[in-house]
Design a protein around this motif. Structure first.
Motif, PDB file in Angstrom:
ATOM      1  N   ILE A 408      13.119   5.523   2.552  1.00 22.16           N
ATOM      2  CA  ILE A 408      11.811   5.967   3.035  1.00 22.16           C
ATOM      3  C   ILE A 408      10.744   5.650   1.991  1.00 22.16           C
ATOM      4  N   GLY A 409       9.636   5.036   2.465  1.00 25.25           N
ATOM      5  CA  GLY A 409       8.624   4.567   1.524  1.00 25.25           C
ATOM      6  C   GLY A 409       8.868   3.099   1.195  1.00 25.25           C
ATOM      7  N   GLU A 410       8.422   2.667   0.016  1.00 26.42           N
ATOM      8  CA  GLU A 410       8.558   1.257  -0.366  1.00 26.42           C
ATOM      9  C   GLU A 410      10.025   0.903  -0.640  1.00 26.42           C
ATOM     10  N   VAL A 411      10.380  -0.294  -0.232  1.00 28.66           N
ATOM     11  CA  VAL A 411      11.747  -0.785  -0.413  1.00 28.66           C
ATOM     12  C   VAL A 411      11.802  -1.669  -1.657  1.00 28.66           C
ATOM     13  N   THR A 412      12.644  -1.288  -2.618  1.00 31.89           N
ATOM     14  CA  THR A 412      12.857  -2.116  -3.805  1.00 31.89           C
ATOM     15  C   THR A 412      14.352  -2.254  -4.030  1.00 31.89           C
ATOM     16  N   LYS A 413      14.741  -3.237  -4.796  1.00 30.22           N
ATOM     17  CA  LYS A 413      16.161  -3.426  -5.073  1.00 30.22           C
ATOM     18  C   LYS A 413      16.749  -2.207  -5.791  1.00 30.22           C
TER      19      LYS A 413
END
Length: 520
Positions: A408-413
Protein backbone atom coordinates in the motif's frame (compact mmCIF):
# COMPACT_ATOMS: atom_id res chain seq x y z
CA UNK A 1 -19.66 -26.29 -27.41
CA UNK A 2 -19.30 -29.81 -26.08
CA UNK A 3 -19.00 -32.20 -29.03
CA UNK A 4 -18.34 -35.63 -27.53
CA UNK A 5 -20.86 -38.46 -27.41
CA UNK A 6 -21.40 -38.28 -23.65
CA UNK A 7 -25.00 -38.11 -22.44
CA UNK A 8 -25.79 -34.47 -21.68
CA UNK A 9 -28.30 -32.70 -19.44
CA UNK A 10 -28.92 -29.11 -20.53
CA UNK A 11 -29.78 -26.40 -17.97
CA UNK A 12 -31.87 -23.52 -19.32
CA UNK A 13 -30.84 -20.41 -17.41
CA UNK A 14 -33.62 -18.02 -16.38
CA UNK A 15 -31.23 -15.81 -14.43
CA UNK A 16 -31.03 -17.92 -11.28
CA UNK A 17 -28.18 -17.44 -8.84
CA UNK A 18 -28.03 -21.25 -8.61
CA UNK A 19 -27.84 -22.17 -12.32
CA UNK A 20 -24.16 -23.06 -12.11
CA UNK A 21 -24.79 -25.11 -9.00
CA UNK A 22 -27.45 -27.16 -10.81
CA UNK A 23 -24.98 -28.01 -13.59
CA UNK A 24 -22.32 -28.90 -11.03
CA UNK A 25 -24.71 -31.21 -9.17
CA UNK A 26 -25.48 -33.05 -12.41
CA UNK A 27 -21.78 -33.38 -13.20
CA UNK A 28 -21.23 -34.82 -9.74
CA UNK A 29 -23.40 -37.73 -10.91
CA UNK A 30 -20.81 -38.38 -13.66
CA UNK A 31 -23.12 -36.89 -16.30
CA UNK A 32 -22.07 -33.95 -18.49
CA UNK A 33 -24.17 -30.81 -18.07
CA UNK A 34 -24.01 -27.39 -19.68
CA UNK A 35 -25.91 -24.14 -19.27
CA UNK A 36 -27.66 -22.38 -22.17
CA UNK A 37 -29.79 -19.20 -22.30
CA UNK A 38 -33.53 -19.74 -21.88
CA UNK A 39 -33.96 -18.19 -25.35
CA UNK A 40 -32.57 -21.29 -27.09
CA UNK A 41 -34.98 -22.70 -29.66
CA UNK A 42 -36.50 -26.18 -29.51
CA UNK A 43 -34.81 -26.88 -32.84
CA UNK A 44 -31.37 -25.99 -31.45
CA UNK A 45 -32.02 -28.16 -28.41
CA UNK A 46 -33.06 -31.09 -30.61
CA UNK A 47 -29.74 -30.84 -32.48
CA UNK A 48 -27.87 -31.00 -29.17
CA UNK A 49 -29.70 -34.25 -28.39
CA UNK A 50 -29.67 -33.96 -24.59
CA UNK A 51 -31.07 -36.81 -22.51
CA UNK A 52 -32.69 -34.29 -20.16
CA UNK A 53 -33.52 -30.60 -19.75
CA UNK A 54 -33.65 -28.62 -16.50
CA UNK A 55 -35.32 -25.21 -16.21
CA UNK A 56 -33.49 -23.16 -13.58
CA UNK A 57 -35.12 -20.83 -11.12
CA UNK A 58 -35.07 -17.10 -11.69
CA UNK A 59 -35.81 -13.73 -10.08
CA UNK A 60 -38.76 -12.81 -12.33
CA UNK A 61 -42.46 -13.24 -11.54
CA UNK A 62 -44.18 -15.44 -14.10
CA UNK A 63 -47.30 -13.26 -13.82
CA UNK A 64 -45.65 -10.23 -15.44
CA UNK A 65 -45.97 -9.68 -19.17
CA UNK A 66 -42.24 -9.55 -19.85
CA UNK A 67 -41.32 -12.61 -17.75
CA UNK A 68 -38.90 -14.96 -19.55
CA UNK A 69 -40.53 -17.86 -21.39
CA UNK A 70 -38.79 -20.78 -23.13
CA UNK A 71 -39.71 -21.97 -26.61
CA UNK A 72 -43.05 -23.79 -26.22
CA UNK A 73 -41.80 -26.44 -28.66
CA UNK A 74 -39.48 -27.78 -25.93
CA UNK A 75 -42.45 -29.46 -24.22
CA UNK A 76 -43.10 -31.50 -27.35
CA UNK A 77 -39.57 -32.82 -27.85
CA UNK A 78 -40.25 -35.93 -25.76
CA UNK A 79 -37.14 -35.16 -23.68
CA UNK A 80 -37.69 -35.20 -19.89
CA UNK A 81 -37.91 -31.69 -18.42
CA UNK A 82 -37.47 -30.77 -14.75
CA UNK A 83 -38.57 -27.27 -13.72
CA UNK A 84 -37.04 -25.84 -10.53
CA UNK A 85 -38.87 -23.03 -8.69
CA UNK A 86 -39.53 -20.45 -11.46
CA UNK A 87 -39.02 -23.35 -13.88
CA UNK A 88 -42.03 -25.18 -12.39
CA UNK A 89 -44.13 -22.01 -12.48
CA UNK A 90 -43.37 -21.17 -16.11
CA UNK A 91 -43.98 -24.79 -17.14
CA UNK A 92 -47.36 -24.70 -15.38
CA UNK A 93 -48.52 -21.39 -16.87
CA UNK A 94 -47.44 -22.32 -20.42
CA UNK A 95 -49.37 -25.59 -20.22
CA UNK A 96 -52.66 -24.17 -18.88
CA UNK A 97 -52.07 -23.96 -15.13
CA UNK A 98 -52.44 -21.00 -12.77
CA UNK A 99 -49.79 -19.27 -10.68
CA UNK A 100 -50.52 -16.63 -8.05
CA UNK A 101 -48.55 -14.57 -5.57
CA UNK A 102 -49.62 -15.40 -2.01
CA UNK A 103 -49.68 -12.81 0.79
CA UNK A 104 -46.18 -13.76 1.98
CA UNK A 105 -43.29 -15.12 -0.04
CA UNK A 106 -41.74 -18.31 1.28
CA UNK A 107 -38.06 -18.29 2.13
CA UNK A 108 -36.22 -20.83 4.25
CA UNK A 109 -36.71 -24.37 5.49
CA UNK A 110 -39.82 -26.49 4.94
CA UNK A 111 -40.63 -30.20 5.26
CA UNK A 112 -41.97 -32.37 2.47
CA UNK A 113 -45.25 -34.28 2.70
CA UNK A 114 -45.49 -37.10 0.16
CA UNK A 115 -48.82 -37.19 -1.66
CA UNK A 116 -49.57 -40.77 -2.66
CA UNK A 117 -52.09 -41.20 -5.44
CA UNK A 118 -53.92 -44.29 -6.66
CA UNK A 119 -51.97 -46.63 -8.87
CA UNK A 120 -48.99 -44.32 -9.29
CA UNK A 121 -45.48 -44.23 -7.86
CA UNK A 122 -43.36 -41.08 -8.06
CA UNK A 123 -40.10 -41.82 -9.84
CA UNK A 124 -38.83 -38.33 -9.04
CA UNK A 125 -39.31 -38.84 -5.29
CA UNK A 126 -38.24 -42.49 -5.15
CA UNK A 127 -36.46 -43.13 -1.84
CA UNK A 128 -37.20 -39.64 -0.47
CA UNK A 129 -38.47 -39.90 3.12
CA UNK A 130 -41.59 -38.25 4.53
CA UNK A 131 -40.66 -34.97 6.21
CA UNK A 132 -37.50 -34.45 4.15
CA UNK A 133 -36.05 -30.96 4.71
CA UNK A 134 -36.39 -28.57 1.75
CA UNK A 135 -35.05 -25.10 0.99
CA UNK A 136 -37.71 -22.73 -0.32
CA UNK A 137 -37.15 -19.35 -1.96
CA UNK A 138 -40.13 -18.10 -3.97
CA UNK A 139 -42.81 -15.44 -4.21
CA UNK A 140 -45.26 -17.04 -6.66
CA UNK A 141 -46.87 -20.46 -6.16
CA UNK A 142 -48.72 -22.84 -8.47
CA UNK A 143 -52.40 -22.98 -7.42
CA UNK A 144 -53.92 -24.96 -10.33
CA UNK A 145 -51.88 -27.54 -12.23
CA UNK A 146 -52.32 -28.10 -15.97
CA UNK A 147 -54.38 -31.06 -17.15
CA UNK A 148 -52.43 -34.31 -16.83
CA UNK A 149 -50.24 -33.15 -13.94
CA UNK A 150 -50.52 -34.54 -10.42
CA UNK A 151 -49.15 -33.22 -7.12
CA UNK A 152 -46.74 -35.71 -5.56
CA UNK A 153 -45.32 -33.51 -2.80
CA UNK A 154 -46.49 -30.58 -0.71
CA UNK A 155 -45.63 -28.47 2.33
CA UNK A 156 -47.99 -26.65 4.73
CA UNK A 157 -47.44 -23.32 2.93
CA UNK A 158 -47.08 -24.68 -0.61
CA UNK A 159 -49.75 -27.18 -1.76
CA UNK A 160 -47.94 -27.81 -5.06
CA UNK A 161 -44.32 -28.44 -4.08
CA UNK A 162 -43.69 -31.34 -6.47
CA UNK A 163 -45.70 -31.90 -9.67
CA UNK A 164 -45.39 -34.54 -12.37
CA UNK A 165 -46.82 -35.45 -15.75
CA UNK A 166 -45.34 -38.89 -16.33
CA UNK A 167 -46.98 -39.32 -19.74
CA UNK A 168 -45.40 -36.12 -21.14
CA UNK A 169 -42.20 -36.56 -19.08
CA UNK A 170 -42.63 -33.14 -17.46
CA UNK A 171 -41.67 -32.65 -13.80
CA UNK A 172 -41.35 -29.71 -11.44
CA UNK A 173 -40.28 -28.86 -7.89
CA UNK A 174 -40.95 -25.60 -6.05
CA UNK A 175 -37.92 -26.07 -3.77
CA UNK A 176 -34.21 -25.94 -4.64
CA UNK A 177 -32.78 -29.48 -4.77
CA UNK A 178 -29.34 -28.19 -5.81
CA UNK A 179 -28.53 -26.48 -2.48
CA UNK A 180 -27.18 -28.34 0.53
CA UNK A 181 -30.06 -27.07 2.71
CA UNK A 182 -32.36 -29.50 0.83
CA UNK A 183 -31.11 -32.64 2.56
CA UNK A 184 -32.33 -35.09 -0.10
CA UNK A 185 -32.02 -32.70 -3.03
CA UNK A 186 -29.11 -34.58 -4.59
CA UNK A 187 -31.20 -37.77 -4.53
CA UNK A 188 -34.06 -35.98 -6.31
CA UNK A 189 -31.68 -34.77 -9.04
CA UNK A 190 -30.18 -38.25 -9.26
CA UNK A 191 -33.64 -39.75 -9.74
CA UNK A 192 -34.31 -37.33 -12.57
CA UNK A 193 -30.93 -37.65 -14.29
CA UNK A 194 -30.22 -41.35 -13.86
CA UNK A 195 -33.67 -42.96 -13.72
CA UNK A 196 -36.07 -40.69 -15.61
CA UNK A 197 -33.53 -39.48 -18.23
CA UNK A 198 -31.62 -42.77 -18.28
CA UNK A 199 -28.28 -40.97 -18.44
CA UNK A 200 -25.02 -42.91 -18.44
CA UNK A 201 -22.45 -41.81 -15.85
CA UNK A 202 -19.61 -41.66 -18.37
CA UNK A 203 -18.22 -38.13 -17.87
CA UNK A 204 -15.07 -37.88 -15.76
CA UNK A 205 -11.76 -36.04 -15.70
CA UNK A 206 -10.12 -39.01 -17.40
CA UNK A 207 -12.61 -38.90 -20.26
CA UNK A 208 -12.32 -35.11 -20.44
CA UNK A 209 -8.54 -35.29 -20.77
CA UNK A 210 -8.71 -37.90 -23.56
CA UNK A 211 -11.35 -35.94 -25.48
CA UNK A 212 -9.72 -32.54 -25.03
CA UNK A 213 -6.23 -33.75 -25.99
CA UNK A 214 -7.66 -35.11 -29.23
CA UNK A 215 -9.59 -31.89 -29.86
CA UNK A 216 -6.53 -29.68 -29.27
CA UNK A 217 -4.46 -31.77 -31.69
CA UNK A 218 -7.19 -31.56 -34.31
CA UNK A 219 -7.66 -27.79 -33.97
CA UNK A 220 -3.99 -26.82 -33.73
CA UNK A 221 -2.52 -29.19 -36.31
CA UNK A 222 1.16 -28.33 -36.77
CA UNK A 223 0.86 -24.69 -35.69
CA UNK A 224 2.20 -22.96 -32.56
CA UNK A 225 0.33 -21.98 -29.39
CA UNK A 226 1.41 -19.19 -27.04
CA UNK A 227 0.49 -19.29 -23.36
CA UNK A 228 0.99 -16.46 -20.87
CA UNK A 229 1.98 -18.43 -17.79
CA UNK A 230 1.36 -16.73 -14.44
CA UNK A 231 2.00 -19.61 -12.07
CA UNK A 232 -1.65 -19.50 -11.00
CA UNK A 233 -3.98 -22.49 -11.07
CA UNK A 234 -5.89 -21.82 -14.29
CA UNK A 235 -2.97 -20.94 -16.58
CA UNK A 236 -0.86 -23.75 -15.10
CA UNK A 237 -3.50 -26.43 -15.71
CA UNK A 238 -4.24 -25.09 -19.20
CA UNK A 239 -0.52 -25.15 -20.07
CA UNK A 240 0.02 -28.71 -18.85
CA UNK A 241 -3.06 -29.99 -20.71
CA UNK A 242 -2.06 -28.30 -23.98
CA UNK A 243 1.53 -29.51 -23.60
CA UNK A 244 0.24 -33.06 -23.17
CA UNK A 245 -1.55 -32.66 -26.50
CA UNK A 246 1.04 -30.89 -28.68
CA UNK A 247 4.37 -30.87 -26.82
CA UNK A 248 6.87 -28.30 -28.09
CA UNK A 249 4.31 -26.59 -30.31
CA UNK A 250 3.32 -24.85 -27.07
CA UNK A 251 5.52 -21.92 -26.08
CA UNK A 252 4.97 -20.41 -22.62
CA UNK A 253 6.00 -16.89 -21.69
CA UNK A 254 6.53 -16.15 -18.01
CA UNK A 255 7.04 -12.49 -17.12
CA UNK A 256 8.64 -11.66 -13.77
CA UNK A 257 7.21 -8.23 -12.96
CA UNK A 258 9.09 -8.04 -9.68
CA UNK A 259 5.86 -8.31 -7.70
CA UNK A 260 5.76 -12.07 -7.28
CA UNK A 261 5.84 -14.00 -4.02
CA UNK A 262 9.06 -15.29 -2.48
CA UNK A 263 10.83 -17.78 -4.80
CA UNK A 264 7.86 -17.72 -7.21
CA UNK A 265 9.89 -17.06 -10.36
CA UNK A 266 12.36 -19.87 -9.64
CA UNK A 267 9.54 -22.25 -8.75
CA UNK A 268 7.74 -21.62 -12.05
CA UNK A 269 10.93 -22.08 -14.09
CA UNK A 270 11.77 -25.30 -12.23
CA UNK A 271 8.27 -26.77 -12.49
CA UNK A 272 7.36 -25.98 -16.09
CA UNK A 273 10.75 -25.62 -17.71
CA UNK A 274 12.52 -28.50 -15.98
CA UNK A 275 9.90 -30.89 -14.55
CA UNK A 276 7.37 -30.70 -17.42
CA UNK A 277 10.05 -29.88 -20.05
CA UNK A 278 8.02 -27.11 -21.64
CA UNK A 279 9.40 -24.45 -23.95
CA UNK A 280 9.46 -21.58 -21.46
CA UNK A 281 10.52 -18.04 -22.23
CA UNK A 282 11.46 -16.33 -18.96
CA UNK A 283 11.40 -12.51 -19.09
CA UNK A 284 12.91 -10.68 -16.13
CA UNK A 285 11.24 -7.26 -16.28
CA UNK A 286 11.50 -6.31 -12.61
CA UNK A 287 13.57 -3.18 -13.17
CA UNK A 288 11.28 -1.89 -15.95
CA UNK A 289 8.15 -2.34 -13.83
CA UNK A 290 9.67 -0.68 -10.75
CA UNK A 291 10.92 2.26 -12.82
CA UNK A 292 7.42 2.75 -14.24
CA UNK A 293 5.89 2.68 -10.74
CA UNK A 294 8.34 5.14 -9.18
CA UNK A 295 6.49 7.78 -7.12
CA UNK A 296 3.04 6.26 -7.82
CA UNK A 297 0.85 5.56 -4.76
CA UNK A 298 -2.74 5.77 -6.10
CA UNK A 299 -4.18 2.20 -6.38
CA UNK A 300 -5.91 2.48 -9.75
CA UNK A 301 -2.91 4.21 -11.31
CA UNK A 302 -0.68 1.36 -10.10
CA UNK A 303 -3.01 -1.26 -11.58
CA UNK A 304 -3.13 0.50 -14.96
CA UNK A 305 0.65 0.89 -15.12
CA UNK A 306 1.24 -2.75 -14.21
CA UNK A 307 -1.37 -3.94 -16.72
CA UNK A 308 -0.03 -1.83 -19.60
CA UNK A 309 3.58 -2.76 -18.82
CA UNK A 310 2.67 -6.44 -18.84
CA UNK A 311 1.01 -6.18 -22.25
CA UNK A 312 4.04 -4.37 -23.70
CA UNK A 313 6.53 -6.87 -22.26
CA UNK A 314 4.43 -9.89 -23.24
CA UNK A 315 3.89 -8.55 -26.76
CA UNK A 316 7.62 -7.92 -27.25
CA UNK A 317 8.42 -11.45 -26.08
CA UNK A 318 5.74 -12.95 -28.33
CA UNK A 319 7.03 -11.12 -31.44
CA UNK A 320 10.43 -12.73 -31.01
CA UNK A 321 8.96 -16.25 -31.09
CA UNK A 322 8.11 -16.30 -34.78
CA UNK A 323 4.84 -17.49 -36.28
CA UNK A 324 2.24 -17.92 -33.55
CA UNK A 325 -1.33 -18.99 -34.44
CA UNK A 326 -3.08 -19.42 -31.08
CA UNK A 327 -3.20 -17.71 -27.71
CA UNK A 328 -4.06 -20.10 -24.88
CA UNK A 329 -6.13 -18.78 -21.99
CA UNK A 330 -7.35 -20.30 -18.75
CA UNK A 331 -10.96 -19.19 -19.26
CA UNK A 332 -13.34 -21.21 -17.08
CA UNK A 333 -17.00 -22.12 -17.61
CA UNK A 334 -18.36 -19.45 -15.21
CA UNK A 335 -16.42 -16.84 -17.23
CA UNK A 336 -18.05 -18.05 -20.44
CA UNK A 337 -21.53 -17.98 -18.90
CA UNK A 338 -21.07 -14.52 -17.37
CA UNK A 339 -19.82 -13.04 -20.65
CA UNK A 340 -23.14 -13.69 -22.40
CA UNK A 341 -25.17 -10.68 -23.39
CA UNK A 342 -28.33 -9.76 -21.43
CA UNK A 343 -30.50 -10.87 -24.35
CA UNK A 344 -29.31 -14.42 -23.84
CA UNK A 345 -27.35 -14.62 -27.06
CA UNK A 346 -23.62 -15.21 -27.29
CA UNK A 347 -21.57 -12.21 -26.36
CA UNK A 348 -18.81 -10.79 -28.51
CA UNK A 349 -16.90 -9.99 -25.34
CA UNK A 350 -14.18 -12.50 -24.52
CA UNK A 351 -12.80 -12.61 -21.01
CA UNK A 352 -9.09 -12.03 -21.14
CA UNK A 353 -6.63 -13.81 -18.92
CA UNK A 354 -5.78 -11.41 -16.11
CA UNK A 355 -2.18 -11.16 -17.32
CA UNK A 356 -2.76 -10.70 -21.03
CA UNK A 357 -5.86 -8.52 -21.15
CA UNK A 358 -5.67 -5.72 -23.69
CA UNK A 359 -3.34 -7.33 -26.20
CA UNK A 360 -3.30 -5.43 -29.50
CA UNK A 361 -6.01 -6.35 -32.00
CA UNK A 362 -3.50 -6.73 -34.82
CA UNK A 363 -1.98 -9.87 -33.27
CA UNK A 364 -4.67 -11.91 -35.01
CA UNK A 365 -4.26 -14.93 -32.75
CA UNK A 366 -7.03 -17.45 -32.40
CA UNK A 367 -8.07 -18.26 -28.85
CA UNK A 368 -7.49 -21.71 -27.43
CA UNK A 369 -9.46 -22.20 -24.20
CA UNK A 370 -9.21 -25.83 -23.09
CA UNK A 371 -10.81 -25.24 -19.67
CA UNK A 372 -13.92 -23.39 -20.85
CA UNK A 373 -16.20 -26.35 -20.06
CA UNK A 374 -14.99 -26.65 -16.45
CA UNK A 375 -15.82 -25.15 -13.08
CA UNK A 376 -13.02 -24.15 -10.69
CA UNK A 377 -13.24 -27.28 -8.57
CA UNK A 378 -13.08 -29.40 -11.73
CA UNK A 379 -9.97 -27.50 -12.89
CA UNK A 380 -8.30 -28.36 -9.58
CA UNK A 381 -9.27 -32.01 -10.05
CA UNK A 382 -7.93 -31.91 -13.62
CA UNK A 383 -4.65 -30.44 -12.39
CA UNK A 384 -4.20 -33.33 -9.96
CA UNK A 385 -4.96 -35.84 -12.75
CA UNK A 386 -2.29 -34.17 -14.91
CA UNK A 387 0.34 -34.49 -12.18
CA UNK A 388 0.43 -30.97 -10.74
CA UNK A 389 1.21 -30.82 -7.02
CA UNK A 390 -1.70 -30.43 -4.60
CA UNK A 391 0.03 -27.37 -3.16
CA UNK A 392 -0.18 -25.56 -6.51
CA UNK A 393 -3.60 -26.83 -7.56
CA UNK A 394 -5.29 -25.74 -4.31
CA UNK A 395 -3.45 -22.47 -3.80
CA UNK A 396 -5.36 -19.32 -2.87
CA UNK A 397 -6.23 -16.68 -5.49
CA UNK A 398 -3.47 -14.17 -6.22
CA UNK A 399 -4.09 -10.83 -7.99
CA UNK A 400 -2.68 -10.18 -11.47
CA UNK A 401 -0.74 -7.09 -10.29
CA UNK A 402 0.69 -9.27 -7.53
CA UNK A 403 2.25 -7.72 -4.45
CA UNK A 404 2.06 -4.33 -6.17
CA UNK A 405 -1.50 -3.94 -4.84
CA UNK A 406 -0.60 -5.33 -1.42
CA UNK A 407 2.27 -2.88 -1.02
CA UNK A 408 0.00 0.00 0.00
CA UNK A 409 1.41 3.35 -1.08
CA UNK A 410 4.53 3.63 -3.25
CA UNK A 411 6.02 0.41 -4.59
CA UNK A 412 9.78 -0.01 -4.18
CA UNK A 413 12.04 -3.03 -4.33
CA UNK A 414 12.90 -2.66 -0.65
CA UNK A 415 9.21 -2.62 0.40
CA UNK A 416 8.40 -5.54 -1.91
CA UNK A 417 11.25 -7.61 -0.47
CA UNK A 418 9.96 -6.87 3.04
CA UNK A 419 6.41 -7.85 2.05
CA UNK A 420 7.64 -11.07 0.40
CA UNK A 421 9.15 -12.19 3.70
CA UNK A 422 6.03 -11.29 5.68
CA UNK A 423 3.80 -13.11 3.18
CA UNK A 424 5.99 -16.21 3.20
CA UNK A 425 5.93 -16.46 7.01
CA UNK A 426 2.13 -15.97 7.14
CA UNK A 427 1.41 -18.70 4.56
CA UNK A 428 3.97 -21.03 6.14
CA UNK A 429 2.35 -20.72 9.56
CA UNK A 430 -1.14 -21.25 8.10
CA UNK A 431 0.03 -24.44 6.40
CA UNK A 432 1.88 -25.59 9.52
CA UNK A 433 -1.35 -25.22 11.53
CA UNK A 434 -3.24 -27.28 8.91
CA UNK A 435 -5.62 -24.39 8.18
CA UNK A 436 -4.76 -23.53 4.55
CA UNK A 437 -7.66 -25.50 3.09
CA UNK A 438 -10.17 -23.84 5.41
CA UNK A 439 -9.34 -20.37 4.07
CA UNK A 440 -10.46 -18.90 0.73
CA UNK A 441 -7.65 -16.35 0.60
CA UNK A 442 -4.87 -15.24 2.91
CA UNK A 443 -2.78 -12.15 2.26
CA UNK A 444 -0.42 -9.70 3.87
CA UNK A 445 -0.21 -5.98 3.17
CA UNK A 446 2.57 -3.53 3.93
CA UNK A 447 1.07 -0.25 5.12
CA UNK A 448 2.45 3.25 4.45
CA UNK A 449 2.61 3.81 8.20
CA UNK A 450 5.51 3.57 10.64
CA UNK A 451 5.31 2.88 14.34
CA UNK A 452 7.61 3.00 17.32
CA UNK A 453 8.77 -0.34 18.68
CA UNK A 454 11.29 -1.88 21.03
CA UNK A 455 13.41 -4.68 19.61
CA UNK A 456 16.53 -5.96 21.36
CA UNK A 457 16.44 -3.14 23.93
CA UNK A 458 16.54 -0.61 21.10
CA UNK A 459 13.90 1.87 19.99
CA UNK A 460 12.81 1.20 16.41
CA UNK A 461 10.68 3.13 13.92
CA UNK A 462 9.57 0.72 11.24
CA UNK A 463 6.68 -0.19 8.96
CA UNK A 464 3.41 -1.84 9.94
CA UNK A 465 1.99 -4.91 8.19
CA UNK A 466 -1.58 -6.22 8.20
CA UNK A 467 -2.57 -9.86 7.87
CA UNK A 468 -5.89 -10.86 6.33
CA UNK A 469 -7.63 -14.22 5.85
CA UNK A 470 -11.19 -14.75 4.70
CA UNK A 471 -13.68 -17.52 4.09
CA UNK A 472 -15.91 -17.33 1.02
CA UNK A 473 -17.78 -19.39 -1.56
CA UNK A 474 -17.39 -17.18 -4.61
CA UNK A 475 -15.54 -14.00 -3.47
CA UNK A 476 -18.75 -11.96 -3.87
CA UNK A 477 -19.04 -11.91 -0.09
CA UNK A 478 -16.42 -12.90 2.47
CA UNK A 479 -16.05 -13.20 6.22
CA UNK A 480 -12.86 -12.78 8.21
CA UNK A 481 -11.30 -16.03 9.39
CA UNK A 482 -11.24 -16.77 13.13
CA UNK A 483 -7.71 -18.02 13.76
CA UNK A 484 -6.76 -19.81 16.95
CA UNK A 485 -4.96 -17.02 18.88
CA UNK A 486 -1.72 -19.01 19.11
CA UNK A 487 -1.41 -19.11 15.28
CA UNK A 488 -1.57 -15.32 15.06
CA UNK A 489 0.76 -14.99 18.03
CA UNK A 490 3.40 -17.24 16.47
CA UNK A 491 3.06 -15.52 13.08
CA UNK A 492 3.38 -12.02 14.53
CA UNK A 493 6.34 -13.02 16.66
CA UNK A 494 8.18 -14.53 13.70
CA UNK A 495 7.51 -11.50 11.49
CA UNK A 496 8.83 -9.03 14.05
CA UNK A 497 11.87 -11.21 14.80
CA UNK A 498 12.76 -12.27 11.24
CA UNK A 499 11.73 -9.33 9.01
CA UNK A 500 13.98 -6.35 9.56
CA UNK A 501 11.58 -3.73 8.17
CA UNK A 502 8.52 -4.50 10.33
CA UNK A 503 7.90 -4.01 14.06
CA UNK A 504 4.08 -4.16 14.30
CA UNK A 505 1.54 -6.71 13.02
CA UNK A 506 -2.21 -6.11 12.69
CA UNK A 507 -5.01 -8.60 11.88
CA UNK A 508 -7.79 -7.34 9.61
CA UNK A 509 -11.30 -8.35 10.80
CA UNK A 510 -13.29 -6.52 8.11
CA UNK A 511 -15.84 -8.61 6.22
CA UNK A 512 -16.93 -8.07 2.60
CA UNK A 513 -19.01 -5.96 2.47
CA UNK A 514 -18.17 -3.33 3.63
CA UNK A 515 -14.51 -4.00 2.77
CA UNK A 516 -13.07 -5.78 -0.25
CA UNK A 517 -10.86 -8.84 0.08
CA UNK A 518 -7.79 -7.05 -1.29
CA UNK A 519 -6.92 -3.64 0.13
CA UNK A 520 -6.39 -2.11 -3.31
Amino acid sequence: MHTTQHDTVVVLDFGAQYSQLIARRVREQGVYSLIVPYTISAQELRKMAPVGIIFSGGPASVSTEDSPRPDAGIYGLGIPVLGICYGLQVMSVMNGGTVRRPDAREYGFAHLHLNHFTGKTSRLLAGIPEGSQLWMSHGDSVVDLPTGFVTTGSTPNCPVTVAENEARRLYGVQFHPEVVHSTDGTAVLRNFVMDICGAKADWSMESFIATEVERIRSVVGDRKVLCGLSGGVDSSVAAVLIHKAIGDQLVCVFVNNGMLRKNEAQNVVDLFGKHFNMRLEYVDAETAFLDALKGIAEPEAKRKIIGKMFVDVFYDAARSLGDISFLAQGTLYPDVIESRSPSGGPSATIKSHHNVGGLPDDLKWELLEPLKELFKDEVRQLGMELGLAEELVNRHPFPGPGLGVRCIGEVTKERLDTLREVDAIFVEEIRRAGLYGDIWQALACLLPVKSVGVQGDERTYREVCSLRAVTSQDAMTADWYRFPPEVLQTTASRICNEVAGVNRVLYDITSKPPGTIEWE
